[in-house]
Design an enzyme around this catalytic site. Structure first.
Site, PDB file in Angstrom:
ATOM      1  N   ARG A  17       0.589  -1.413  -0.078  1.00 54.11           N
ATOM      2  CA  ARG A  17       0.141   0.004   0.166  1.00 54.11           C
ATOM      3  C   ARG A  17       0.754   1.153  -0.087  1.00 54.11           C
ATOM      4  NH1 ARG A  17      -3.709  -0.457   4.681  1.00 54.11           N
ATOM      5  NH2 ARG A  17      -2.682  -2.301   5.190  1.00 54.11           N
ATOM      6  N   THR A  92       3.642 -13.990   9.530  1.00 58.23           N
ATOM      7  CA  THR A  92       4.304 -13.493  10.710  1.00 58.23           C
ATOM      8  C   THR A  92       4.941 -14.764  11.642  1.00 58.23           C
ATOM      9  OG1 THR A  92       2.463 -13.445  12.155  1.00 58.23           O
ATOM     10  CG2 THR A  92       3.346 -11.303  11.213  1.00 58.23           C
ATOM     11  N   ASN A 263       1.243   1.617   7.088  1.00 59.81           N
ATOM     12  CA  ASN A 263       1.035   0.923   5.785  1.00 59.81           C
ATOM     13  C   ASN A 263       0.688   1.807   4.386  1.00 59.81           C
ATOM     14  OD1 ASN A 263       0.484  -1.865   7.264  1.00 59.81           O
ATOM     15  ND2 ASN A 263      -1.118  -0.521   8.340  1.00 59.81           N
ATOM     16  N   LYS A 399      30.676  29.888   2.946  1.00 54.86           N
ATOM     17  CA  LYS A 399      30.936  28.580   2.870  1.00 54.86           C
ATOM     18  C   LYS A 399      32.362  28.437   3.477  1.00 54.86           C
ATOM     19  CE  LYS A 399      33.529  26.284   0.267  1.00 54.86           C
ATOM     20  NZ  LYS A 399      34.419  25.517  -0.509  1.00 54.86           N
ATOM     21  N   TYR A 435      37.773  28.916  -6.789  1.00 53.55           N
ATOM     22  CA  TYR A 435      38.093  27.804  -7.395  1.00 53.55           C
ATOM     23  C   TYR A 435      38.273  27.779  -8.819  1.00 53.55           C
ATOM     24  CZ  TYR A 435      36.472  22.816  -9.022  1.00 53.55           C
ATOM     25  OH  TYR A 435      36.593  21.873  -9.428  1.00 53.55           O
TER      26      TYR A 435
HETATM   27  C1  UD1 Z   1      -0.366  -8.654  12.500  1.00 52.36           C
HETATM   28  C2  UD1 Z   1      -0.774  -9.627  13.709  1.00 52.36           C
HETATM   29  C3  UD1 Z   1      -2.248  -9.074  14.138  1.00 52.36           C
HETATM   30  C4  UD1 Z   1      -2.164  -7.580  14.858  1.00 52.36           C
HETATM   31  C5  UD1 Z   1      -1.456  -6.738  13.745  1.00 52.36           C
HETATM   32  C6  UD1 Z   1      -0.780  -5.477  14.427  1.00 52.36           C
HETATM   33  C7  UD1 Z   1      -0.400 -11.661  12.889  1.00 52.36           C
HETATM   34  C8  UD1 Z   1      -1.015 -13.138  12.043  1.00 52.36           C
HETATM   35  N1  UD1 Z   1      -1.301 -10.988  13.009  1.00 52.36           N
HETATM   36  O1  UD1 Z   1      -1.281  -8.434  11.377  1.00 52.36           O
HETATM   37  O2  UD1 Z   1      -2.760  -9.827  15.315  1.00 52.36           O
HETATM   38  O3  UD1 Z   1      -3.339  -7.063  15.304  1.00 52.36           O
HETATM   39  O4  UD1 Z   1       0.140  -7.451  13.260  1.00 52.36           O
HETATM   40  O5  UD1 Z   1      -0.273  -4.440  13.554  1.00 52.36           O
HETATM   41  O6  UD1 Z   1       0.634 -11.862  13.463  1.00 52.36           O
HETATM   42  N2  UD1 Z   1       6.083  -9.823   8.323  1.00 52.36           N
HETATM   43  C9  UD1 Z   1       7.191 -10.633   7.683  1.00 52.36           C
HETATM   44  N3  UD1 Z   1       6.969 -11.843   7.133  1.00 52.36           N
HETATM   45  C10 UD1 Z   1       5.661 -12.254   6.779  1.00 52.36           C
HETATM   46  C11 UD1 Z   1       4.554 -11.357   7.157  1.00 52.36           C
HETATM   47  C12 UD1 Z   1       4.781 -10.180   7.724  1.00 52.36           C
HETATM   48  O7  UD1 Z   1       8.300  -9.987   7.957  1.00 52.36           O
HETATM   49  O8  UD1 Z   1       5.537 -13.326   6.207  1.00 52.36           O
HETATM   50  C13 UD1 Z   1       6.174  -8.603   8.850  1.00 52.36           C
HETATM   51  C14 UD1 Z   1       5.713  -7.584   8.220  1.00 52.36           C
HETATM   52  O9  UD1 Z   1       6.821  -6.608   7.375  1.00 52.36           O
HETATM   53  C15 UD1 Z   1       5.482  -6.514   9.251  1.00 52.36           C
HETATM   54  C16 UD1 Z   1       4.841  -7.584  10.485  1.00 52.36           C
HETATM   55  O10 UD1 Z   1       5.557  -8.721  10.016  1.00 52.36           O
HETATM   56  O11 UD1 Z   1       6.334  -5.694   9.665  1.00 52.36           O
HETATM   57  C17 UD1 Z   1       3.526  -7.563  10.438  1.00 52.36           C
HETATM   58  O12 UD1 Z   1       3.077  -8.139   9.379  1.00 52.36           O
HETATM   59  P1  UD1 Z   1       1.653  -7.703   8.792  1.00 52.36           P
HETATM   60  O13 UD1 Z   1       1.187  -8.383   7.625  1.00 52.36           O
HETATM   61  O14 UD1 Z   1       1.412  -6.232   8.581  1.00 52.36           O
HETATM   62  O15 UD1 Z   1       0.382  -8.337   9.682  1.00 52.36           O
HETATM   63  P2  UD1 Z   1      -0.734  -7.784  10.085  1.00 52.36           P
HETATM   64  O16 UD1 Z   1      -1.687  -8.327   9.183  1.00 52.36           O
HETATM   65  O17 UD1 Z   1      -0.884  -6.333  10.333  1.00 52.36           O
HETATM   66 CA    CA Z   2       0.498  -4.466   9.682  1.00 56.35          CA
END
Ligand code: UD1
Ligand code: CA
Length: 506
Positions: A17, A92, A263, A399, A435
């Protein structure tokens, strides 16, 4: 002995996004990458090691981490930094799985003199604390404060699963905290998997948890992707903890800003303003007068990572629309006019910086002496050192030059690589030609020199004390003290001059 703390920062997500080529966690807030805000607060907990999980834009993200680590004093405490790649990104839970081999009492790391190798104790004889605690953070949640993280770590008490939560008026999109009738936390349900009743719950998971390393590793191994998004959810560890009889605590805070994620550009801008408003508030509490705290910005210097710091003595006034970057010091009674941009500079007591002035000391710094007047529309560059009561007026660029007490350059001028003595008057439109196309040379104007308008001082050149340079002169040779030097075409007047007239065609 304190439980060792390891921190995982999830930073592999794409950030679709943002609609940007830059990885989301490298987008800047107050001049600093989001991820470096997170690492900065994480460092304040003095962790043993920090593992950053990278994926989208991994090489850039890893380079940004390495650069920050290599900057002396950038982080408040030293820590071991590791980056691990998560490819593809399967959620995550999958992200933290990639970090698992580096968490807790592991022997996969090289031996480091400070951290003695872990003793080989049979698993059953080890207490949970021996493996340490893991704090999981998101690279796109930049404003969580170290104190909040410390409180969360404390809530885990080395043996429990502690979740950072917040109640939101509009919890759409977040994981909800599901509690039993007795109020105990049962599980987290993601928005997309939640029933209508669950979606009505306002307490949400922030994405930040603290958990004993050994328990986390066991739970990570049991995660499945049987859910609405087909992802491995880290949040599923909550139900596992409950199943295993491990206490789960929700540490609920009021300050939603501390758990707000980025986001979209709109969310980034909203967090930027909120962060700036807090910095403005803190300055006003110290007595700094800001004409409008909503039109104030203090940022890191993104060019070299100098951390944002504005030190103000008493009775400083800052008008609207000013931007400060890097380290700036304002002495007592300093006045900063509207729309000035000031970076890496020291401005002494009583100096007045008129509107639209740009001062950028970069790495060398720039100094404005006590009682000096600068601007409007002035430009001070690296190595500009103005003494007491110096006046620099509109469209004057300085400068790598020193100006001694009372020197004045009030209009449309350039002083580069110059040493300007006390009370020198430097005329409108005059420049130092410092210069030669290959090398820079110095111009020395001794005390009380008067340089007329529109002069070119071809460096290296010295104008002796009290000498006068006639307007329009191009000075290529030294001028002795006290002399008048005129170096321009002599004026010729031809009386009764007849201008040419247009010839008629025959
Ligand atoms: C996650 C939580 C949600 C919480 C929210 C808060 C989970 C399943 N859900 O959801 O409960 O309310 O954060 O903001 O954890 N990332 C990775 N690898 C991945 C996926 C994500 O490194 O495969 C990182 C993203 O870059 C980000 C963070 O993990 O920094 C959170 O990922 P995101 O996809 O934004 O999770 P949410 O759907 O927001
Ligand atoms: Ca998020």
């Amino acid at each position: 002995m304190m439980t060792a703390l390891d921190i995982v920062v999830m930073a592999a997500g794409k950030g679709t996004r943002m609609k940007s080529r830059i990885p989301k966690v490298l987008q800047r807030l107050a001049g600093r990458a989001l991820l470096l805000h997170v690492l900065g607060q994480a460092a304040r907990l003095a962790p043993r090691r920090v593992v950053v999980v990278t994926g989208h834009g991994a090489p850039e993200v890893e380079a940004a981490c390495d650069r920050a680590i290599s900057l002396e004093g950038y982080f408040d405490h030293h820590f071991e930094l590791h980056c691990v790649r998560q490819e593809p990104q399967l959620g995550t839970g999958h992200a933290v799985q990639q970090a698992a081999p580096l968490l807790g009492a592991c022997r996969t790391l090289g031996v480091d003199s400070e951290n003695a190798p872990q003793p080989t104790i049979p698993k059953s004889d080890r207490r949970l604390e021996d493996d340490g605690l893991v704090l999981v953070l998101s690279g796109d949640v930049p404003l969580t404060q170290a104190d909040t993280l410390r409180a969360l770590v404390a809530a885990a008490q080395g043996a429990r699963l502690a979740l950072l939560t917040v109640k939101l008026p509009d919890p759409t999109g977040y994981g909800r905290i599901v509690r039993a009738a007795d109020g105990s936390v049962q599980r987290i349900v993601e928005h997309k998997d939640a029933s209508a009743a669950e979606r009505a719950l306002s307490e949400v998971y922030s994405g930040i948890m603290a958990v004993p390393a050994r328990l986390l590793k066991g739970w990570l191994a049991r995660l499945t992707n049987d859910n609405a998004q087909g992802e491995y959810y880290l949040t599923d560890v909550v139900a596992m903890a409950v199943h295993d009889g491990v206490p789960v605590v929700a540490h609920c805070i009021d300050d939603a800003l501390q758990v707000a994620g980025v986001n979209s550009p709109a969310q980034l801008a909203a967090l930027e303003r909120a962060h700036q408003a807090r910095q403005a508030q803190a300055l006003m509490e110290q007595g700094v007068r800001l004409a409008d705290p909503a039109r104030f910005d203090l940022r890191d210097d993104a060019r070299d990572g100098t951390r944002a710091e504005l030190r103000c003595a008493q009775d400083v006034d800052i008008d609207v629309g000013c931007i400060f970057t890097g380290c700036v010091e304002l002495g007592e009674g300093v006045q900063i006019g509207a729309h000035c941009h000031i970076s890496n500079a020291r401005i002494a007591a009583g100096a007045v910086i008129h509107p639209y002035t740009h001062i950028d000391g970069e790495q060398l710094g720039a100094e404005v002496g006590p009682g000096a007047l600068v601007g409007p529309f002035a430009r001070l560059r690296p190595g500009a050192q103005l003494g007491p009561q110096v006046h620099i007026g509109n469209f004057v660029e300085v400068k790598n030059s020193t100006l001694a007490e009372g020197a004045k350059a009030n209009h449309l001028a350039y002083l580069g690589d110059a040493s300007v003595g006390a009370h020198v008057n430097y005329g409108a439109g005059s420049i130092t030609a410092n210069y030669d196309g290959a090398n820079k040379h110095r111009t020395v104007l001794e005390a009380d020199v008067h340089v007329g308008s529109n002069c070119v001082l071809v460096a290296p050149v010295t104008v002796g004390a009290g000498a006068t340079v006639g307007g329009g002169s191009t000075i290529t040779k030294d001028v002795p003290a006290g002399a008048l030097s005129v170096a321009r075409g002599k004026q010729v007047n031809i009386p009764g001059w007849q201008r040419p007239v247009k010839q008629r065609k025959a």
